[in-house]
Design a protein around this motif. Sequence first.
Motif, PDB file in Angstrom:
ATOM      1  N   UNK A 143      33.722  36.004  49.737  1.00  0.00           N
ATOM      2  CA  UNK A 143      34.341  37.168  49.124  1.00  0.00           C
ATOM      3  C   UNK A 143      35.148  37.902  50.169  1.00  0.00           C
ATOM      4  N   UNK A 144      36.357  38.301  49.819  1.00  0.00           N
ATOM      5  CA  UNK A 144      37.164  39.096  50.729  1.00  0.00           C
ATOM      6  C   UNK A 144      37.157  40.532  50.247  1.00  0.00           C
ATOM      7  N   UNK A 180      34.191  47.275  47.003  1.00  0.00           N
ATOM      8  CA  UNK A 180      34.065  45.876  47.380  1.00  0.00           C
ATOM      9  C   UNK A 180      33.348  45.130  46.276  1.00  0.00           C
ATOM     10  N   UNK A 181      33.429  43.807  46.346  1.00  0.00           N
ATOM     11  CA  UNK A 181      32.831  43.009  45.286  1.00  0.00           C
ATOM     12  C   UNK A 181      31.326  43.178  45.242  1.00  0.00           C
ATOM     13  N   UNK A 202      42.005  32.274  38.281  1.00  0.00           N
ATOM     14  CA  UNK A 202      41.349  32.567  37.014  1.00  0.00           C
ATOM     15  C   UNK A 202      40.173  33.526  37.190  1.00  0.00           C
ATOM     16  N   UNK A 203      39.336  33.267  38.186  1.00  0.00           N
ATOM     17  CA  UNK A 203      38.180  34.137  38.428  1.00  0.00           C
ATOM     18  C   UNK A 203      38.628  35.566  38.682  1.00  0.00           C
ATOM     19  N   UNK A 206      36.242  42.085  38.081  1.00  0.00           N
ATOM     20  CA  UNK A 206      36.686  43.060  39.059  1.00  0.00           C
ATOM     21  C   UNK A 206      36.368  42.579  40.471  1.00  0.00           C
ATOM     22  N   UNK A 207      37.205  42.993  41.430  1.00  0.00           N
ATOM     23  CA  UNK A 207      36.990  42.586  42.808  1.00  0.00           C
ATOM     24  C   UNK A 207      37.908  41.447  43.193  1.00  0.00           C
ATOM     25  N   UNK A 208      37.589  40.784  44.289  1.00  0.00           N
ATOM     26  CA  UNK A 208      38.462  39.728  44.795  1.00  0.00           C
ATOM     27  C   UNK A 208      37.631  38.620  45.420  1.00  0.00           C
ATOM     28  N   UNK A 209      37.640  37.463  44.816  1.00  0.00           N
ATOM     29  CA  UNK A 209      36.961  36.295  45.358  1.00  0.00           C
ATOM     30  C   UNK A 209      37.964  35.415  46.100  1.00  0.00           C
ATOM     31  N   UNK A 210      37.518  34.826  47.188  1.00  0.00           N
ATOM     32  CA  UNK A 210      38.324  33.864  47.934  1.00  0.00           C
ATOM     33  C   UNK A 210      37.612  32.524  47.881  1.00  0.00           C
ATOM     34  N   UNK A 211      38.237  31.541  47.294  1.00  0.00           N
ATOM     35  CA  UNK A 211      37.632  30.223  47.155  1.00  0.00           C
ATOM     36  C   UNK A 211      38.039  29.357  48.335  1.00  0.00           C
ATOM     37  N   UNK A 212      37.070  28.833  49.052  1.00  0.00           N
ATOM     38  CA  UNK A 212      37.322  28.026  50.241  1.00  0.00           C
ATOM     39  C   UNK A 212      36.898  26.581  50.016  1.00  0.00           C
ATOM     40  N   UNK A 213      37.419  25.658  50.843  1.00  0.00           N
ATOM     41  CA  UNK A 213      37.003  24.261  50.719  1.00  0.00           C
ATOM     42  C   UNK A 213      35.513  24.082  50.987  1.00  0.00           C
ATOM     43  N   UNK A 214      34.914  23.067  50.359  1.00  0.00           N
ATOM     44  CA  UNK A 214      33.515  22.768  50.634  1.00  0.00           C
ATOM     45  C   UNK A 214      33.328  22.359  52.078  1.00  0.00           C
ATOM     46  N   UNK A 215      34.318  21.672  52.616  1.00  0.00           N
ATOM     47  CA  UNK A 215      34.187  21.108  53.949  1.00  0.00           C
ATOM     48  C   UNK A 215      34.077  22.109  55.078  1.00  0.00           C
TER      49      UNK A 215
END
Length: 487
Positions: free
Chosen positions: A15-16, A24-25, A466-467, A472-481
């Motif tokens: 989460x950023x 914040x989220x 989409x998320x 509300x808030x801000x999610x940051x999706x990162x690689x699994x690796x």
Amino acid sequence: MLVSPVSPALVPYALTPAPSNTPTINVGIEHSRGSVPKEPVNLSRGVPVERSSNGVLFTRDAQFIEHNNELYRVKNPYYTNYVAAEEVAMGNLFSMTGLGAPKMMLCNGCEGFFDFNKTTRGDFSANADLSKFACVASKVEPSFKDLGTFLLDTSLMPELIRGAGEKSLVSDSGIKKNIDSYHALVQRYKQADSHLENIYQRFPDGEHRRAPGVLDEVKSQNLIKFSALEKLNDLLPSELKFDQQQHYFASRLINNWDYLNFSFCNFGYFQPDNAKGQYRGMTVDFGGSGTLGFGGLSKAESFERATQGARPENPLKSTSLFERKDSTFSSDFPPSLTGISTIPRSRPLLSTIKDLVKTENDVYEAKNVQTHEKALGPALEVAYRLSILPDQAIQQFFAENWVAGSQDFPYRDKSPEHNVSTQQITTIMVDRKNAFIDLFGQRNIQRWEANNSGSAAQARAQVERSVNSLIEGQYKIRPLGVGSQTI
């Protein structure tokens, strides 16, 4: 399970901080847990718009309404506010996978658009506040066509078939043969459709159901139409079939019993902005998802209705493999990858997933996913999308959007089989998400990410977009690796 053992669980999200003028989220999640879910959008100031439905027949009242400069198809779901609310929630949850789905809103203030009475609303009463009746609003994607309509489009399909043939280095004579087959199938479909129109003109107002032998003739012609659509679906280019299969696997998260119906509706294709000549899959109807079964009943109440099949005109029977234990919505996820036997009225799905049924058998015998990675591509990508979808995002989504049990959205009855709370639905969805992931194991999903970096990056961007558009808030999706991550 397809593989064993499963690698240790990863936390594929981070989460950023939100902008300084918003919490914040973490604060947002804690706030949501103690707050009332969002109210339905009031559409009383919406403007009705005359628009062609492209020949699609709607089983429920629907109107096109402009709201805040966006066009929505607004549906009166007939049954109850509860049913409307869950359909919207399931549609929006599906879209959190990043796959194509319309923006959906739970709305009220629709009494100016629909005639609410005891024949159009199952929850109508003489002293009801009509402004509180909930409806389902889906944002209109102008370029969308249901799969059946798409397959019958003679200005579109031949060019797609030609392009796919040239890309695969099929000979000119081979391409011509495929296009000729296409036109012959369309002609067969149209002849059966014309025959049906003649029957309906001779027997109006449902009289065909009572006249001796006529209903059987209707079913026979419908079977011809359905069989033609199945064969037309086999002519789709592989990348479009890939999308179709992805949507099917993602529909298993929400246990959508009506992903693709007899007329090849509910799933189709649209053209993304600035992507001329390209098409992307879209699922547009979620009325049989989550706890929702058929006819306004919960899945737990729908077993008999499901096994009886659909309308009398439909020649397809419900699968004999469908059992009462499958007529539930819970954390228990069928161990089969395709899960075809656990879906009633599943015959329309076979043209979508028959190749993957065979692949599943091959994987089971080989006990190895890696050697079948390409064939499993649609399912593996869905597993990846679910792996990067944060559990916290699902928890927050339901805290903000699950209205079941509130004053305007009362439960059907007191039975826990037919109703679930916010905590229950959250647990069920997280469990189902993780169960689908476990069919493959994190190591195989990480390998897919490494071998398909472009597709993985696109999936992360779509999930993130989409998320963040839904909660509300801000999610940051990162690689699994990148390894274990923290909030």
